[in-house]
Design a protein around this motif. Structure first.
Motif, PDB file in Angstrom:
ATOM      1  N   ASN A   1      33.485   7.092  -0.611  1.00 33.26           N
ATOM      2  CA  ASN A   1      33.775   8.323  -0.762  1.00 33.26           C
ATOM      3  C   ASN A   1      32.875   8.930  -2.056  1.00 33.26           C
ATOM      4  N   GLY A   2      32.264   8.141  -2.757  1.00 33.96           N
ATOM      5  CA  GLY A   2      31.707   8.563  -3.841  1.00 33.96           C
ATOM      6  C   GLY A   2      30.829   7.555  -4.600  1.00 33.96           C
ATOM      7  N   VAL A   3      30.596   7.751  -5.803  1.00 37.79           N
ATOM      8  CA  VAL A   3      29.890   6.847  -6.872  1.00 37.79           C
ATOM      9  C   VAL A   3      30.498   6.856  -8.013  1.00 37.79           C
ATOM     10  N   LEU A   4      30.932   5.951  -8.699  1.00 33.71           N
ATOM     11  CA  LEU A   4      31.341   5.973 -10.282  1.00 33.71           C
ATOM     12  C   LEU A   4      30.173   5.599 -11.195  1.00 33.71           C
ATOM     13  N   LEU A   5      30.047   6.492 -11.964  1.00 31.44           N
ATOM     14  CA  LEU A   5      28.949   6.273 -13.131  1.00 31.44           C
ATOM     15  C   LEU A   5      29.611   5.833 -14.306  1.00 31.44           C
ATOM     16  N   SER A   6      28.938   4.576 -14.586  1.00 33.66           N
ATOM     17  CA  SER A   6      29.585   4.008 -15.804  1.00 33.66           C
ATOM     18  C   SER A   6      28.749   3.748 -17.134  1.00 33.66           C
TER      19      SER A   6
ATOM     20  N   GLU B   1      22.423   9.938   0.778  1.00 36.59           N
ATOM     21  CA  GLU B   1      21.388   9.279   0.718  1.00 36.59           C
ATOM     22  C   GLU B   1      20.483  10.004  -0.356  1.00 36.59           C
ATOM     23  N   GLU B   2      20.140  11.122  -0.278  1.00 37.29           N
ATOM     24  CA  GLU B   2      19.534  11.804  -1.258  1.00 37.29           C
ATOM     25  C   GLU B   2      20.134  11.912  -2.531  1.00 37.29           C
ATOM     26  N   VAL B   3      21.316  11.982  -2.747  1.00 44.50           N
ATOM     27  CA  VAL B   3      21.976  11.935  -3.890  1.00 44.50           C
ATOM     28  C   VAL B   3      21.975  10.431  -4.549  1.00 44.50           C
ATOM     29  N   LEU B   4      22.536   9.471  -3.899  1.00 46.08           N
ATOM     30  CA  LEU B   4      22.319   7.996  -4.258  1.00 46.08           C
ATOM     31  C   LEU B   4      21.132   7.720  -4.572  1.00 46.08           C
ATOM     32  N   ASP B   5      19.881   8.215  -3.863  1.00 50.19           N
ATOM     33  CA  ASP B   5      18.517   7.829  -4.390  1.00 50.19           C
ATOM     34  C   ASP B   5      18.182   8.474  -5.779  1.00 50.19           C
ATOM     35  N   TYR B   6      18.716   9.887  -5.853  1.00 55.98           N
ATOM     36  CA  TYR B   6      18.407  10.264  -7.416  1.00 55.98           C
ATOM     37  C   TYR B   6      18.985   9.381  -8.327  1.00 55.98           C
ATOM     38  N   ILE B   7      20.491   9.042  -8.038  1.00 55.18           N
ATOM     39  CA  ILE B   7      21.421   8.412  -9.017  1.00 55.18           C
ATOM     40  C   ILE B   7      20.504   7.016  -9.524  1.00 55.18           C
ATOM     41  N   ARG B   8      20.020   6.196  -8.141  1.00 52.51           N
ATOM     42  CA  ARG B   8      19.155   5.012  -8.605  1.00 52.51           C
ATOM     43  C   ARG B   8      18.066   5.167  -9.461  1.00 52.51           C
ATOM     44  N   GLN B   9      17.259   6.391  -9.437  1.00 47.70           N
ATOM     45  CA  GLN B   9      15.963   6.656 -10.329  1.00 47.70           C
ATOM     46  C   GLN B   9      16.602   6.706 -11.622  1.00 47.70           C
TER      47      GLN B   9
ATOM     48  N   ARG C   1      36.364   5.947 -18.889  1.00 48.66           N
ATOM     49  CA  ARG C   1      35.038   6.292 -19.486  1.00 48.66           C
ATOM     50  C   ARG C   1      34.074   6.901 -18.686  1.00 48.66           C
ATOM     51  N   GLY C   2      33.963   6.596 -17.238  1.00 49.20           N
ATOM     52  CA  GLY C   2      32.947   6.676 -16.436  1.00 49.20           C
ATOM     53  C   GLY C   2      33.485   8.188 -15.778  1.00 49.20           C
ATOM     54  N   LEU C   3      32.479   8.446 -14.791  1.00 52.84           N
ATOM     55  CA  LEU C   3      32.717   9.402 -14.074  1.00 52.84           C
ATOM     56  C   LEU C   3      32.480   9.160 -12.819  1.00 52.84           C
ATOM     57  N   TYR C   4      33.563   9.736 -11.923  1.00 48.81           N
ATOM     58  CA  TYR C   4      33.600   9.557 -10.584  1.00 48.81           C
ATOM     59  C   TYR C   4      33.122  11.040  -9.661  1.00 48.81           C
ATOM     60  N   LEU C   5      32.042  10.725  -9.063  1.00 48.99           N
ATOM     61  CA  LEU C   5      31.609  11.806  -8.341  1.00 48.99           C
ATOM     62  C   LEU C   5      31.980  11.800  -6.644  1.00 48.99           C
ATOM     63  N   LEU C   6      32.315  12.621  -5.968  1.00 48.43           N
ATOM     64  CA  LEU C   6      32.682  12.613  -4.814  1.00 48.43           C
ATOM     65  C   LEU C   6      31.510  12.948  -4.187  1.00 48.43           C
ATOM     66  N   LEU C   7      31.065  12.228  -3.042  1.00 48.80           N
ATOM     67  CA  LEU C   7      29.610  12.472  -2.482  1.00 48.80           C
ATOM     68  C   LEU C   7      29.800  13.496  -1.228  1.00 48.80           C
ATOM     69  N   PRO C   8      28.733  13.638  -0.556  1.00 53.38           N
ATOM     70  CA  PRO C   8      28.892  14.620   0.653  1.00 53.38           C
ATOM     71  C   PRO C   8      29.292  13.600   1.735  1.00 53.38           C
ATOM     72  N   ALA C   9      29.616  13.949   2.981  1.00 52.32           N
ATOM     73  CA  ALA C   9      29.969  13.112   3.984  1.00 52.32           C
ATOM     74  C   ALA C   9      28.696  12.439   4.221  1.00 52.32           C
TER      75      ALA C   9
ATOM     76  N   PHE D   1      24.652   6.865 -19.168  1.00 60.77           N
ATOM     77  CA  PHE D   1      25.269   5.892 -18.115  1.00 60.77           C
ATOM     78  C   PHE D   1      24.612   4.912 -17.873  1.00 60.77           C
ATOM     79  N   ARG D   2      25.101   3.598 -18.056  1.00 57.92           N
ATOM     80  CA  ARG D   2      24.175   2.238 -17.670  1.00 57.92           C
ATOM     81  C   ARG D   2      24.062   1.763 -16.366  1.00 57.92           C
ATOM     82  N   SER D   3      25.250   1.860 -15.602  1.00 59.11           N
ATOM     83  CA  SER D   3      25.388   1.377 -14.434  1.00 59.11           C
ATOM     84  C   SER D   3      26.075   2.430 -13.213  1.00 59.11           C
ATOM     85  N   TYR D   4      26.228   2.077 -12.259  1.00 63.86           N
ATOM     86  CA  TYR D   4      26.921   2.730 -10.990  1.00 63.86           C
ATOM     87  C   TYR D   4      27.356   1.919  -9.842  1.00 63.86           C
TER      88      TYR D   4
END
Length: 157
Positions: free
Chosen positions: A98-103, A129-137, A115-123, A90-93
């Motif tokens: 509702n979620g986040v697209l990993l591209s 925020e914990e999930v998004l912070d990890y993806i940012r890392q 070609r990307g993956l769409y992840l549904l995030l918790p409410a 994955f190179r971008s997100y």
């Protein structure tokens, strides 16, 4: 499984249970669809086939999806499949409400939805925020959720 001790994050999303209004709408729509198909064909076989295809198309709404993040990969587990992808793919997100697209592309592309993956995030909340912070890392290029979601040219540092 040996990977269990390496888990960094894990959560489940079950849209059918979490969104009652949409769940009721889809059940009513399914009943109406089945009734219309049966009245049109006057046969049980096409009714069952088309009803099953409709349920199959919406399976991500009707079933629970579990997401597991590991240091080197992520895993998406549904009752029908298990997908494992390396973070290096994955190179971008692009987060949205509702979620986040990993591209797999560094810049916006018309192919990223395929070609990307769409992840549904918790409410909303700490878990999201914990999930998004990890993806940012893991992925350095992303569009800030607070900016205009259509403006994908603004990259996050």
């Amino acid at each position: 499984m040996g990977d269990d001790k390496d888990k960094v994050l894990e959560w489940s999303v079950y849209p059918f249970k979490e969104n009652t209004a949409k769940a009721v709408f889809f059940v009513i729509m399914l009943v109406c669809l089945i009734f219309l198909i049966y009245s049109w064909f006057q046969s049980l076989l096409p009714t069952v086939i088309i009803g099953a295809l409709f349920l199959l198309a919406l399976r991500s709404f009707y079933t629970r999806t579990r997401y597991v993040f590991y240091p080197d990969k992520l895993e998406i587990i549904t009752p029908f499949s298990r997908v494992k992808k390396d973070w290096s793919g994955f190179r971008s997100y692009y987060p949205d409400k509702n979620g986040v697209l990993l591209s797999p592309f560094e810049k916006p592309s018309r192919l990223e939805n395929f070609r990307g993956l769409y992840l549904l995030l918790p409410a909303e909340g700490v878990r999201r925020e914990e999930v998004l912070d990890y993806i940012r890392q893991k992925i350095k290029n992303g569009v800030d959720e607070r900016s205009n979601p259509d403006d994908r040219n603004t990259k996050q540092a």
